[in-house]
Scaffold this motif. Structure first.
Motif: not given
Length: 182
Positions: A17-26, A110-118
């Protein structure tokens, strides 16, 4: 004994989950950098051929009408574009005949508060907050704030934007144009 001695190791699911969040944020941060550098052709490649780029109009509504606060696809919108329209907008910027962007705007996304919701394994929905700052000529300054909801599709080339909905916080836009991308 310190509190760190009581920390449990991350599970494989938490690491994934952390890796996916990092990939999406990047991905979203790299996309913002392309826009700020005026690398629009490369930015366009981040979209699927069947993409939908939508920015509804926000209207002030009473508490019991909040479900009608934003227009819907097929209604009036600031942008209701497919890949062909996005390509046309990018092409026009490259001609030097886009009066609203000659000389070009200086932007900062400026992009912030990135969340994966599904995440269904093929596509995922990511929400993020943004601040788009634009300065143009000597005195024009604009700021837009809001939230984006992106449908990101996994492809052989990596993540691609299959749909983007941009929800502005403002109901009245004071800018002279909307010639930039969100």
């Amino acid at each position: 004994m310190t509190t760190s001695d009581h920390t449990l190791p991350a599970t494989a699911g938490e690491i994934a989950e952390m890796l996916l969040h990092h990939q999406v944020q990047k991905f979203l941060f790299d996309e913002a950098a392309l826009l700020d550098a005026h690398r629009y052709e490369e930015w366009l490649e981040l979209f699927t051929d069947d993409t939908h780029y939508f920015m509804p109009i926000r209207r002030t509504r009473m508490q019991h009408e909040l479900d009608q606060e934003f227009t819907r696809p097929g209604q009036m919108a600031f942008f209701d574009d497919d890949k062909v329209l996005l390509t046309g907008r990018v092409t026009k910027l490259g001609t030097g005949r886009s009066w609203a962007e000659d000389p070009p705007s200086r932007t900062r996304h400026l992009i912030t508060n990135v969340r994966i919701v599904s995440d269904d394994g093929h596509e995922l929905i990511a929400e993020s907050n943004f601040h788009l700052y634009r300065t143009r000529l000597h005195t024009e300054e604009d700021s837009w704030y809001g939230m984006r909801r992106d449908t990101l599709r996994r492809t052989e080339a990596g993540l691609r934007i299959a749909a983007r909905a941009v929800y502005l916080d403002q109901t009245v836009l004071l800018s002279r144009n909307l010639s930039n991308f969100f």
